[in-house]
Structures are given as C-alpha cells and as structure tokens.
Design a protein around this motif. Structure first.
Motif, PDB file in Angstrom:
ATOM      1  N   THR A  88      37.579  68.287  43.583  1.00 44.79           N
ATOM      2  CA  THR A  88      36.822  68.582  44.694  1.00 44.79           C
ATOM      3  C   THR A  88      35.547  69.429  44.762  1.00 44.79           C
ATOM      4  N   LYS A  89      35.284  69.980  43.519  1.00 49.66           N
ATOM      5  CA  LYS A  89      34.177  70.991  43.124  1.00 49.66           C
ATOM      6  C   LYS A  89      33.466  70.301  41.937  1.00 49.66           C
ATOM      7  N   PHE A  90      32.381  70.370  41.701  1.00 52.32           N
ATOM      8  CA  PHE A  90      31.193  69.680  40.736  1.00 52.32           C
ATOM      9  C   PHE A  90      31.992  70.053  39.389  1.00 52.32           C
ATOM     10  N   ALA A  91      33.025  69.296  38.929  1.00 54.10           N
ATOM     11  CA  ALA A  91      33.651  69.421  37.564  1.00 54.10           C
ATOM     12  C   ALA A  91      34.541  68.569  37.301  1.00 54.10           C
ATOM     13  N   ILE A  92      34.852  68.097  36.225  1.00 56.49           N
ATOM     14  CA  ILE A  92      35.795  67.135  35.863  1.00 56.49           C
ATOM     15  C   ILE A  92      36.325  67.992  34.365  1.00 56.49           C
ATOM     16  N   PRO A  93      37.628  67.773  34.051  1.00 51.32           N
ATOM     17  CA  PRO A  93      38.219  68.231  32.735  1.00 51.32           C
ATOM     18  C   PRO A  93      37.768  67.201  31.707  1.00 51.32           C
ATOM     19  N   PHE A  94      36.924  67.970  30.777  1.00 59.13           N
ATOM     20  CA  PHE A  94      36.328  66.928  29.527  1.00 59.13           C
ATOM     21  C   PHE A  94      37.548  66.351  28.637  1.00 59.13           C
ATOM     22  N   LEU A  95      38.668  67.221  28.641  1.00 58.80           N
ATOM     23  CA  LEU A  95      39.835  66.685  27.821  1.00 58.80           C
ATOM     24  C   LEU A  95      40.771  65.626  28.466  1.00 58.80           C
ATOM     25  N   ALA A  96      40.427  65.456  29.721  1.00 56.85           N
ATOM     26  CA  ALA A  96      41.336  64.246  30.573  1.00 56.85           C
ATOM     27  C   ALA A  96      41.504  62.947  29.746  1.00 56.85           C
ATOM     28  N   ARG A  97      42.720  62.341  29.522  1.00 54.39           N
ATOM     29  CA  ARG A  97      42.655  61.023  29.119  1.00 54.39           C
ATOM     30  C   ARG A  97      42.886  59.931  30.189  1.00 54.39           C
ATOM     31  N   CYS A  98      42.812  60.429  31.396  1.00 50.50           N
ATOM     32  CA  CYS A  98      42.907  59.546  32.473  1.00 50.50           C
ATOM     33  C   CYS A  98      41.423  59.391  33.243  1.00 50.50           C
ATOM     34  N   LYS A  99      41.149  58.621  34.114  1.00 49.50           N
ATOM     35  CA  LYS A  99      39.984  58.707  34.998  1.00 49.50           C
ATOM     36  C   LYS A  99      39.707  60.047  35.759  1.00 49.50           C
ATOM     37  N   THR A 100      38.685  60.023  36.181  1.00 52.55           N
ATOM     38  CA  THR A 100      38.334  61.446  36.739  1.00 52.55           C
ATOM     39  C   THR A 100      37.203  60.994  37.875  1.00 52.55           C
ATOM     40  N   ALA A 101      37.287  61.779  38.829  1.00 48.92           N
ATOM     41  CA  ALA A 101      36.370  61.721  39.815  1.00 48.92           C
ATOM     42  C   ALA A 101      36.000  63.319  40.254  1.00 48.92           C
ATOM     43  N   MET A 102      34.781  63.393  40.698  1.00 47.25           N
ATOM     44  CA  MET A 102      34.126  64.540  41.131  1.00 47.25           C
ATOM     45  C   MET A 102      33.330  64.415  42.286  1.00 47.25           C
ATOM     46  N   VAL A 103      33.050  65.509  43.117  1.00 46.47           N
ATOM     47  CA  VAL A 103      32.050  65.536  44.172  1.00 46.47           C
ATOM     48  C   VAL A 103      30.843  66.168  43.817  1.00 46.47           C
ATOM     49  N   LEU A 104      29.614  65.588  44.317  1.00 48.49           N
ATOM     50  CA  LEU A 104      28.431  65.951  44.072  1.00 48.49           C
ATOM     51  C   LEU A 104      28.313  66.485  45.296  1.00 48.49           C
ATOM     52  N   HIS A 105      28.181  67.993  45.734  1.00 53.09           N
ATOM     53  CA  HIS A 105      28.023  68.385  47.037  1.00 53.09           C
ATOM     54  C   HIS A 105      26.457  68.730  47.222  1.00 53.09           C
ATOM     55  N   GLY A 106      25.714  69.009  46.247  1.00 53.37           N
ATOM     56  CA  GLY A 106      24.118  69.218  46.589  1.00 53.37           C
ATOM     57  C   GLY A 106      23.576  69.174  45.581  1.00 53.37           C
ATOM     58  N   THR A 107      22.024  69.074  45.824  1.00 54.97           N
ATOM     59  CA  THR A 107      21.462  69.341  44.533  1.00 54.97           C
ATOM     60  C   THR A 107      20.234  70.461  44.399  1.00 54.97           C
ATOM     61  N   GLU A 108      20.526  71.328  45.254  1.00 57.64           N
ATOM     62  CA  GLU A 108      19.402  72.377  45.895  1.00 57.64           C
ATOM     63  C   GLU A 108      19.020  73.224  44.390  1.00 57.64           C
ATOM     64  N   ARG A 109      19.701  73.133  43.328  1.00 57.63           N
ATOM     65  CA  ARG A 109      19.384  73.996  42.446  1.00 57.63           C
ATOM     66  C   ARG A 109      18.304  73.113  41.299  1.00 57.63           C
ATOM     67  N   PHE A 110      18.534  71.789  41.648  1.00 59.87           N
ATOM     68  CA  PHE A 110      17.439  71.161  40.942  1.00 59.87           C
ATOM     69  C   PHE A 110      15.966  70.992  41.727  1.00 59.87           C
ATOM     70  N   VAL A 111      16.170  70.779  42.906  1.00 60.88           N
ATOM     71  CA  VAL A 111      15.301  70.692  43.909  1.00 60.88           C
ATOM     72  C   VAL A 111      14.246  72.000  44.026  1.00 60.88           C
ATOM     73  N   HIS A 112      15.446  73.072  44.186  1.00 64.61           N
ATOM     74  CA  HIS A 112      14.283  74.356  44.453  1.00 64.61           C
ATOM     75  C   HIS A 112      14.982  75.503  43.402  1.00 64.61           C
ATOM     76  N   PRO A 113      14.831  75.286  42.091  1.00 65.00           N
ATOM     77  CA  PRO A 113      15.343  76.272  41.234  1.00 65.00           C
ATOM     78  C   PRO A 113      14.854  77.615  41.268  1.00 65.00           C
ATOM     79  N   GLU A 114      13.740  77.727  42.133  1.00 62.03           N
ATOM     80  CA  GLU A 114      13.118  79.299  42.484  1.00 62.03           C
ATOM     81  C   GLU A 114      14.036  80.187  43.086  1.00 62.03           C
TER      82      GLU A 114
END
Length: 154
Positions: A88-114
């Motif tokens: 439910t938070k922007f992450a997935i386990p890299f070592l997972a052997r099964c399918k993964t789903a994650m939530v993209l809550h926002g992009t403010e760090r990209f849009v306003h990095p300052e």
C-alpha cells in the motif's frame, strides 16, 4: 488466489495509514473468494480485523523497513505460496517470486524537488524507478500522478 497485503503502514496517522486501513477493510468486504494474508511490521497490529477463515493476520519481525519489505515479506510469500503481494506504500519486494502491485500516491518529489530533502530525492531518483519497473501492477491514485510519473520516468 492467495494475496498478501503489506500493512506496514497500518498504524500511521497520516494519509497512507488511513489509505492502508481503508483499502484493506474495503477489499475484505468486497471480495469473498480470495484468501488474504495481512502482513504487519508492528507486533501489536494483528487481531484488529474481523475473524474469517480466508483472512490470516501475520506479524513479520525484521530490523527496519527496508529489511521488512525486501527480506521478511518475500520470504513469507515464498513459504506460503502467495500469488500476489500488494504493497500500500510505494514499494515492492525485489526478491518476490510472485506478482507484485504497488500504489503510486503522488509525484510531488519529481514535480517540485526544491521542497524535499536530498535523501528523499536520491531515493526517488534511484530506487523508486526500480520499484516501478519491476512491479507487475502500479495503481495511481489519480490521473495526474499517472501522467506525471510517465512524464518524469517514462
């Protein structure tokens, strides 16, 4: 289908904690077919949901958030034969052997990095794109977030 839901943020008071609790409760009310494993990082959290033979609440101990996401969760998923891990938070386990789903809550760090700290920006420019590339499914909370992440990260 056996679905693991990462509820590491269950106890957070802010938006992602509220989202986590709300989405888990809604999923369990709407879906009566699948088996759910609700995975907690806090020992006090299991036992808060309704008892059901298709819902298992599990505390996964670890040393820190990164180890929980990247070691404890995929290890449990493999041992229990989960088909999907939903974080439910922007992450997935890299070592997972099964399918993964994650939530993209926002992009403010990209849009306003300052307006963000250097460590956060480093994470969102290096690690976060790897999550997005490796996730089987990305759930954006808005069309704006979806458009922004496509624009900034392709």
């Amino acid at each position: 289908m056996k679905i693991g839901i990462c509820a590491r943020t269950w106890g957070e008071k802010g938006g992602i904690g509220v989202y986590t609790r709300s989405v888990i409760e809604a999923i369990l009310q709407l879906d009566t077919r699948n088996e759910y494993h609700i995975l907690y990082a806090n020992k006090a959290d299991p036992g808060l949901l309704t008892n059901s033979d298709r819902v298992r609440e599990v505390y996964l101990p670890s040393k820190g958030k990164w180890m929980w996401d990247q070691w404890a969760v995929p290890r449990y998923a493999h041992r229990e034969g989960l088909d999907l891990i939903f974080h439910t938070k922007f992450a997935i386990p890299f070592l997972a052997r099964c399918k993964t789903a994650m939530v993209l809550h926002g992009t403010e760090r990209f849009v306003h990095p300052e307006f963000h700290q250097t460590a956060d920006l480093w994470f969102f420019k290096t690690v976060y794109p790897q999550y997005l590339k490796r996730a089987s499914l990305i759930i954006a909370v808005s069309n704006r977030a979806k458009d922004d992440i496509i624009s900034y990260l392709g």
